[in-house]
Design an enzyme around this catalytic site. Structure first.
Site, PDB file in Angstrom:
ATOM      1  N   ASN A 174      17.245  -0.594  -9.448  1.00 57.10           N
ATOM      2  CA  ASN A 174      16.431  -0.371 -10.639  1.00 57.10           C
ATOM      3  C   ASN A 174      15.495  -1.526 -10.971  1.00 57.10           C
ATOM      4  O   ASN A 174      14.439  -1.340 -11.545  1.00 57.10           O
ATOM      5  CB  ASN A 174      17.327  -0.072 -11.849  1.00 57.10           C
ATOM      6  N   CYS A 203      16.808  -7.686 -25.694  1.00 58.20           N
ATOM      7  CA  CYS A 203      16.851  -8.666 -26.773  1.00 58.20           C
ATOM      8  C   CYS A 203      18.171  -8.674 -27.527  1.00 58.20           C
ATOM      9  O   CYS A 203      18.599  -9.695 -28.026  1.00 58.20           O
ATOM     10  CB  CYS A 203      15.725  -8.395 -27.747  1.00 58.20           C
ATOM     11  N   GLN A 214      18.099   5.879  -9.531  1.00 60.02           N
ATOM     12  CA  GLN A 214      16.688   5.482  -9.447  1.00 60.02           C
ATOM     13  C   GLN A 214      15.960   6.147  -8.294  1.00 60.02           C
ATOM     14  O   GLN A 214      14.733   6.183  -8.264  1.00 60.02           O
ATOM     15  CB  GLN A 214      16.567   3.955  -9.312  1.00 60.02           C
ATOM     16  N   SER A 244      21.016  10.805 -13.229  1.00 60.62           N
ATOM     17  CA  SER A 244      20.777  10.835 -14.675  1.00 60.62           C
ATOM     18  C   SER A 244      19.472  11.559 -14.963  1.00 60.62           C
ATOM     19  O   SER A 244      18.444  11.289 -14.319  1.00 60.62           O
ATOM     20  CB  SER A 244      20.716   9.393 -15.179  1.00 60.62           C
ATOM     21  N   ALA A 245      19.505  12.462 -15.945  1.00 56.21           N
ATOM     22  CA  ALA A 245      18.326  13.300 -16.233  1.00 56.21           C
ATOM     23  C   ALA A 245      17.140  12.507 -16.778  1.00 56.21           C
ATOM     24  O   ALA A 245      15.988  12.830 -16.498  1.00 56.21           O
ATOM     25  CB  ALA A 245      18.714  14.386 -17.237  1.00 56.21           C
ATOM     26  N   HIS A 246      17.436  11.454 -17.557  1.00 54.86           N
ATOM     27  CA  HIS A 246      16.312  10.824 -18.270  1.00 54.86           C
ATOM     28  C   HIS A 246      15.426   9.954 -17.385  1.00 54.86           C
ATOM     29  O   HIS A 246      14.410   9.432 -17.837  1.00 54.86           O
ATOM     30  CB  HIS A 246      16.809  10.062 -19.516  1.00 54.86           C
ATOM     31  N   THR A 301      32.891  20.326 -24.604  1.00 55.46           N
ATOM     32  CA  THR A 301      31.930  21.438 -24.563  1.00 55.46           C
ATOM     33  C   THR A 301      30.626  20.942 -23.956  1.00 55.46           C
ATOM     34  O   THR A 301      30.100  19.902 -24.351  1.00 55.46           O
ATOM     35  CB  THR A 301      31.694  21.974 -25.996  1.00 55.46           C
TER      36      THR A 301
END
Ligand code: PLP
Length: 498
Positions: free
Chosen positions: A155, A328, A183, A203-205, A241
């Site tokens: 990544n 941060c 990635q 991962s979908a995002h 669920t």
């Protein structure tokens, strides 16, 4: 929050914009498919159909069978699940996991957790691009090893591992192989069968899908135990669920993977152009990402002599989103473990910026970034001062002209008390209360880790504040260097501005 000249989003390895077709699909599922897929009536069966259609779509995208994938909340959960599951099934008969030192923190932290439980974690040496040294890997394998864990693509620097060769080795030694493919998907072709892996996470995002949806690929017949216990969802391997709208959004994003991957493969000329132009602006930059076997969208660059938090702030002010190694609000100011693993010094790691392009990044976007960088690097932008933890001493703290602007988040303030005489304000609502910040004082902007304060400092300078500094490394670094001053001065005489 702040005024943006133009919005250029080059942090696509952190997350991606949800595509319009994904949000449309999700909204439809939220409105019309409210039934619980496990229930026994028509609206539930409609939902179950969406679930299974989504499973089929996503499985096909990665070359798996539908019954080989389970849905979960994210790849971090997936990485935790595989590592803990296989430890439970193998330890203490077998005691070792081999991994690489450049894995994502969801793997690294889980490995460190397992180490405390007694598992021996062995990190295979990597080269200067983070590539696993295959011969060393083979040397490390013995009959105590039950798992090799190696990501497909990194990544931070984009390095693509030779997973096929690693899989051939693990197969030969009858050891399981897991690969974090988060990635890689959407950037290079990913076929789990062709790669020869036993477990993989996605991962979908990262592919223009929603946050909060992931899958684990579990090769047919491979051992596995759940992390989340409860109902019998996901073949009894992951209770809870199903988040149907997220899953359907994931499937919709997966439908576009072939197009995304093809567009990504065409980014190479933009990437090469960007690096060549960067070198014209600053000849001594060092590119951490390899020229070959690298994600087409990822460019990690050292800007010698320039703290990445300053550059991040300057670019942010221009509406450009890029990233450094750490965030941060972390509780430590440790430089990125990936950059350290490839041999960078602490200061080089703190001078590194990652640009991660999207499949729709254009040459115009990169030209805008190059122009902003040039302005900054040629000292043409208005100056913001940096102050190191050592420089922020008692003299400054007690000076009548000092105005400490503490922009840390409330949860960070729970860990560390603000400095005496601080003015606390939320980073998010800071702009609303700007009139409470005096122009005739020396302003010192402080955040937790040193990445948000330059953004605010740049904003103040642009608003004609004449003397603005920000604290390099943030409050965490300051406390480490000034333990006595912290004990003496922290927590007293605090004013809330918002
Ligand atoms: N693995 C890699 C390589 C990643 O880049 C990320 C996200 O940054 C993850 C795992 C974790 O993904 P998630 O945000 O779905 O937990």
């Amino acid at each position: 929050m702040f005024r943006l000249r133009q919005e250029i989003y080059l942090d696509n390895n952190a997350t991606t914009k949800v595509s319009p077709s994904v949000s449309k699909k999700m909204e439809r599922v939220l409105r019309f498919y409210y039934g619980n897929p496990s229930s026994l009536y028509q609206v539930a069966r409609d939902s179950a159909l969406v679930l299974e259609e989504s499973r089929r779509q996503i499985a096909a995208t990665i070359g798996a069978k539908p019954e080989e994938i389970i849905f979960n909340s994210c790849a971090s959960e997936g990485n935790n699940n595989i590592l803990k599951s296989l430890t439970e099934l193998n330890y203490p008969k077998k005691t070792r996991i081999i991994s690489s030192p450049t894995e994502h923190s969801s793997v690294m932290a889980t490995l460190e957790y397992l180490k405390k439980q007694g598992v021996e974690i062995i990190y295979c040496p990597v080269d200067k691009y983070g590539k696993v040294v295959i011969e060393k890997l083979e040397e490390l394998i013995d009959n105590k090893v039950f798992l090799v864990c190696c990501m497909l693509a990194n990544n931070e620097i984009g390095t693509i591992q030779d997973i096929k060769t690693i899989a051939a080795i693990t197969k030969r030694h009858n050891i399981l192989l897991m690969a974090d493919c988060v990635q890689a998907l959407g950037k290079i072709p990913v076929d789990v069968k062709e790669l020869g892996i036993d477990y993989a996470t996605f991962s979908a995002h990262k592919i223009h899908g929603p946050k909060g949806a992931g899958i684990i690929y579990i090769k047919d017949g491979s051992p596995f135990v759940p992390l989340v216990h409860g109902g019998n969802q996901e073949f009894g391997l992951r209770a809870g669920t199903e988040s149907l709208h997220n899953i359907a959004g994931f499937a919709e994003a997966a439908r576009a993977i072939a197009v995304m991957t093809s567009k990504m493969s065409k980014l190479k000329h933009i990437k090469d152009y960007f690096i060549a132009e960067l070198k014209k602006i600053k000849a001594d930059i060092i590119v951490n990402s390899p020229a070959h076997n690298c994600l087409p969208n990822t460019i990690s660059v050292i800007f010698p002599g320039i703290n990445n938090s300053v550059l991040l702030g300057a670019l942010d002010y221009q509406g450009i989103a890029v990233s450094a190694g750490s965030a941060c609000n972390t509780q430590s100011d440790e430089p990125s473990h990936v950059l350290k693993a490839i041999g960078l010094s602490d200061s080089q790691a703190r001078e590194t910026i990652r640009f991660s392009l999207s499949d729709s990044t254009t040459l115009n976007d990169t030209n805008y970034v190059l122009k902003s960088l040039k302005t900054f690097l040629n000292n043409e932008s208005k100056a913001v001062n940096m102050i190191t933890p050592g420089q922020l001493n008692e003299n400054i703290l007690l000076d009548q002209n000092t105005f400490i602007l503490d922009i840390r988040f409330w949860y960070d303030r729970k860990f560390l008390k603000s400095l005496s005489g601080s003015y606390e304000i939320s980073f998010f609502s800071f702009k609303k209360y700007i009139n409470k910040i005096p122009k005739n004082k020396n302003i010192y902007v402080i955040c937790q880790g040193g990445f948000n304060s330059p953004v605010v400092a740049y904003y103040l300078v642009a608003k004609e504040y004449p003397r603005v500094s920000f604290l390099v490394g943030g409050y965490v670094a300051w406390k480490l260097a000034n333990k006595e001053l912290y004990e003496k001065y922290a927590g007293k005489d605090i004013t809330k501005l918002d």
